[in-house]
Structure formats: C-alpha cells, structure tokens
Design a protein around this motif. Structure first.
Motif, PDB file in Angstrom:
ATOM      1  N   ALA A   1      45.222  89.442   0.068  1.00  0.00           N
ATOM      2  CA  ALA A   1      44.999  90.267  -1.122  1.00  0.00           C
ATOM      3  C   ALA A   1      44.875  91.734  -0.741  1.00  0.00           C
ATOM      4  N   ALA A   2      44.217  92.007   0.381  1.00  0.00           N
ATOM      5  CA  ALA A   2      44.079  93.386   0.863  1.00  0.00           C
ATOM      6  C   ALA A   2      45.442  93.987   1.205  1.00  0.00           C
ATOM      7  N   THR A   3      46.316  93.155   1.788  1.00  0.00           N
ATOM      8  CA  THR A   3      47.664  93.618   2.138  1.00  0.00           C
ATOM      9  C   THR A   3      48.459  93.957   0.889  1.00  0.00           C
ATOM     10  N   GLN A   4      48.339  93.114  -0.136  1.00  0.00           N
ATOM     11  CA  GLN A   4      49.046  93.348  -1.395  1.00  0.00           C
ATOM     12  C   GLN A   4      48.589  94.652  -2.051  1.00  0.00           C
TER      13      GLN A   4
ATOM     14  N   LEU B   1      34.422  97.469   2.046  1.00  0.00           N
ATOM     15  CA  LEU B   1      34.280  96.773   0.767  1.00  0.00           C
ATOM     16  C   LEU B   1      33.294  95.613   0.876  1.00  0.00           C
ATOM     17  N   TYR B   2      33.345  94.894   2.001  1.00  0.00           N
ATOM     18  CA  TYR B   2      32.484  93.720   2.176  1.00  0.00           C
ATOM     19  C   TYR B   2      31.223  94.020   2.988  1.00  0.00           C
ATOM     20  N   GLU B   3      31.012  95.286   3.278  1.00  0.00           N
ATOM     21  CA  GLU B   3      29.801  95.661   4.011  1.00  0.00           C
ATOM     22  C   GLU B   3      28.579  95.438   3.133  1.00  0.00           C
ATOM     23  N   PRO B   4      27.525  94.770   3.656  1.00  0.00           N
ATOM     24  CA  PRO B   4      26.334  94.483   2.845  1.00  0.00           C
ATOM     25  C   PRO B   4      25.687  95.768   2.340  1.00  0.00           C
TER      26      PRO B   4
ATOM     27  N   GLN C   1      42.245  97.996   7.106  1.00  0.00           N
ATOM     28  CA  GLN C   1      41.178  97.150   7.632  1.00  0.00           C
ATOM     29  C   GLN C   1      39.817  97.836   7.471  1.00  0.00           C
ATOM     30  N   GLU C   2      39.806  99.166   7.630  1.00  0.00           N
ATOM     31  CA  GLU C   2      38.557  99.913   7.450  1.00  0.00           C
ATOM     32  C   GLU C   2      38.065  99.831   6.010  1.00  0.00           C
ATOM     33  N   GLN C   3      38.996  99.959   5.072  1.00  0.00           N
ATOM     34  CA  GLN C   3      38.624  99.876   3.653  1.00  0.00           C
ATOM     35  C   GLN C   3      38.111  98.478   3.300  1.00  0.00           C
TER      36      GLN C   3
END
Length: 417
Positions: A143-146, A157-160, A151-153
């Motif tokens: 989904a990130a590729t689409q 995004l999923y960083e607590p 990878q940093e973004q």
C-alpha cells in the motif's frame, strides 16, 4: 499459659502430620516446579519436531516470495511450500497429513493482498496470528508503494505516539513504581484470598472435628475459651505460614535456576526489588490482620456445628464476603482512587485487601492506613470477645446446626454456666 501452648502445638503438629496437608503441600510444590520449568518441558517435547508445514497457492504469481520473507522475521519455524496444484488437491494432502494447512494468496479489488487459510481445524491461534501479521506487513508495504510513500514516511506513520505522564501530586508514584505496586498488590490479593479460604476453613473443620469427638467438653472445662480459640487460630496460622514459605522458597530457587537473566535477591526475582519497605510492611500487616479477622470468625462458626458436613454450609456467607472484597479489589487495581473503593476500604471485611491496594497504588495520608489497621484490630477484638462467648456455648451444642439462630442458643448456654 502452659495450656495455651499445649493446644497451640497440638493443633500445629496434628495438622502438620495429616496426610491431606502433606499430600496437598507436595502436589502444590510439584506444580510450582513444573510451572517454573514449563519452557524447558515444552522444549524437551518439541525437540526434533518440525514447524508447521503450510502449502501456499499463489494465484497472483508474485506474492509468495515477499510473504515468505515477512513470515521468516515473525516465526522462522513455519515452513512454507509453494503448491502448484489446485485447491482440491491441496485439501486432500492436508487431510492425509502432508500439510498442516493451505494458504491461498490473491489480490483484492484494490490490488492489495488477501488470503484464505484452509485446514482441518482453526484452533492453532498462534499459527493464525503469525500468518495474519505476515500478510498485514506485506499489505502495508504494498500500500505504501502504491501511494509512493518512502520507507522513512512509512516508519514515521507507524511510529508510536509520545504521551508523557506527569503527576502533579507531591511524591506521586512513577509509572514504574505503580507497575511494581500493582504486581505486589495483585499477588497479595491472591495470597489473602486463598489463605483465608484454605486456613479459615481448616480452623472451622478442626473445631467441628474435636467437638464431634466430645474432646471439646473436656477442654472447655479446663482452658478458657478465648485461649483455646486463639491457640487453634495461631496453630493453623503457623502451619499456613510454613506452607507459604515452602511455596515461595521452591518458586524462588526454581526461577533462579531456569532464568539466567534473573539476578539479585528474593524480592528482585519476584520483581519487587524497588518496592518501598513501608509497602512491604503494610503487605505483611494487612495479611496477618486479614487472616486473624476471618480466622476468628471461622472459629466460632465452626463451634456451632456438631457435624463436619455442616461446616461448609455455615461458613459460606463468610466466603461470599471474601469473594466480594476480592472482586472489588480487582476493580480497584484499575481505578484505585474511586470514591466507592475509598468508602468500602473502611469496611472491616474488605479492609485487608482494599486498604492495602490503596496503600500500594496511591500516596495516602499516614492516618488512612493506620485508621484501617485500627478498625481491623478493634473488629478482631470484638470478634474475639463475642466469639469466645459463642465458642464456649457453641461447643456444647449438639444436633444438626445449619442456622445462625444457633448463635443465640450458644450465648444462652454461656450465660447459664
């Protein structure tokens, strides 16, 4: 005073030598050793066994390799094998025992991974969780590729989220202190609950047994009832402390031997190394007072029955009080400052559990736990005075006893003497 110690040691040694106590203690210690070694036991039985074999039907032709890479990072024991046949053939091989299950990989309408898992049963939640996590991570990457996310973004995004907790109250407990206190309170609640259930019932049974054998009629004429009652309470209490010490000792050495990462002394092994000494003192005090409160109650209730079969029926209300206190304490672990918890912590039957829970979780004024201790001491003294009168008359009551109306009869017998 010599008669008190005679009854005390007689109660202690008699119960210590009983087969039921020895068998119960040995079985409990064996269970503790087994639980402490459960990882080694599981590894022993799993030695030489291969992980789950999963046949994978990749309908897209491109999902197998990335999914396999994701799954290796989650659970390397799961073995994936690309299956070239159809679903019917794969299902037959699962039924024959060649595979543990079949995973069918496909794309949904948004061109993102979807899957169907087929097996004889879906009871292996650990396997299903690993497969689901692998698929979720692969879907996230695609989904990130689409969406052209780097990878940093994606990491950001999923960083607590950062949530700092600041207590404004002076000398308020830190999050680590609360965690340790919660663990200690949780352990003590179970210790109080099971100790009272086991040993208070043992006291009532001891009194009922002697009464049924008519030994009590001899004892009551030579030893004051309050001395006799507390000699039995202390005798069984010492027995309980001995059993508890054995359990904690065996658990301590078992954990030390099987967990190399554990260092430090007795309290460090159990995770209570940084708990304030005052909290540990309160734990011991409230445990003892809780025991004496319910033990005194059980002793004079046991004196009302002349048949051992009637003991459980008469002490059932006492057991319900203990269960109610335990359930309130479990709620209090989540919200210890609730008004309901504060009020009920001053009710003597609930004080041993609730007041200690508040002491461990909150910074209470010094007078609150002291008031709780005073309430317990006064209640125990009142129970002792009232219980001694009921005890003295109750041991002379014979016949079927299953009602609290027998307390009145016992009091009348005491007055007539």
């Amino acid at each position: 005073m010599n008669k008190f110690w005679i009854i005390f040691f007689h109660t202690f040694l008699t119960k210590l030598k009983t087969k039921s106590f020895i068998v119960t203690t040995v079985i409990t210690l064996l269970i503790i050793v087994l639980l402490a070694n459960i990882t080694n036991i599981i590894d022993f039985f799993n030695k030489g066994e291969e992980g789950e074999k999963i046949a994978v039907i990749d309908e897209t032709g491109v999902l197998f390799d990335p999914f396999q890479n994701q799954l290796k990072a989650i659970d390397k024991d799961i073995q994936l094998k690309k299956f070239t046949g159809d679903k019917t053939k794969a299902d037959k091989q699962v039924q024959n025992g060649d595979f543990d299950g079949v995973l069918v990989l496909s794309n949904n309408q948004e061109n993102l991974p979807a899957a169907v898992y087929r097996s004889l049963t879906i009871s292996n939640t650990s396997l299903l969780s690993s497969l689901e996590n692998g698929l979720q991570q692969m879907k996230t990457q695609m989904a990130a590729t689409q969406m052209n996310l780097s990878q940093e973004q994606l990491t950001k995004l999923y960083e607590p989220v950062s949530l700092k907790k600041v207590a404004l109250e002076k000398d308020a407990k830190t999050e680590e202190e609360l965690s340790q206190a919660r663990g200690l309170v949780y352990v003590l609640l179970f210790v109080i609950y099971f100790a009272v259930i086991m040993y208070a019932n043992m006291i009532a049974m001891e009194v009922a047994t002697e009464k049924s054998s008519r030994v009590m009629e001899i004892l009551i004429s030579s030893v004051p009832p309050i001395k006799q009652m507390f000699a039995k309470i202390l005798g069984v209490g010492l027995l309980g402390l001995l059993q508890l010490a054995l359990m904690l000792g065996v658990a301590y050495f078992s954990l030390k031997q099987n967990m190399d990462s554990m260092e430090g002394g007795f309290f460090d092994v159990y995770g209570f190394g940084d708990v304030p000494v005052a909290t540990l003192v309160y734990a011991f005090v409230f445990f003892l007072l809780g025991y004496f409160l319910y033990a005194t109650l059980a002793a004079f209730l046991g004196s009302l029955v002349s048949r051992i079969e009637d003991v459980n029926q008469l002490i059932t209300p006492m057991t319900y009080l203990l269960i109610i206190g335990f359930m309130i304490a479990m709620f209090g672990l989540v919200k210890p400052d609730a008004t309901f918890i504060t009020v009920t912590s001053y009710i003597p039957f609930f004080t041993p559990m609730l007041m200690f829970m508040r002491v461990g979780m909150l910074n209470l004024p010094f007078w609150e736990p002291i008031l709780g201790i005073v309430i317990l001491l006064v209640t125990i003294i009142l129970f002792a005075i009232f219980g001694a009168k009921v005890y003295k008359g109750g041991v002379l009551l014979y016949g079927k006893s299953s009602s609290f109306k027998d307390i009145k009869k016992a009091m009348q017998l005491t007055k007539n003497e």
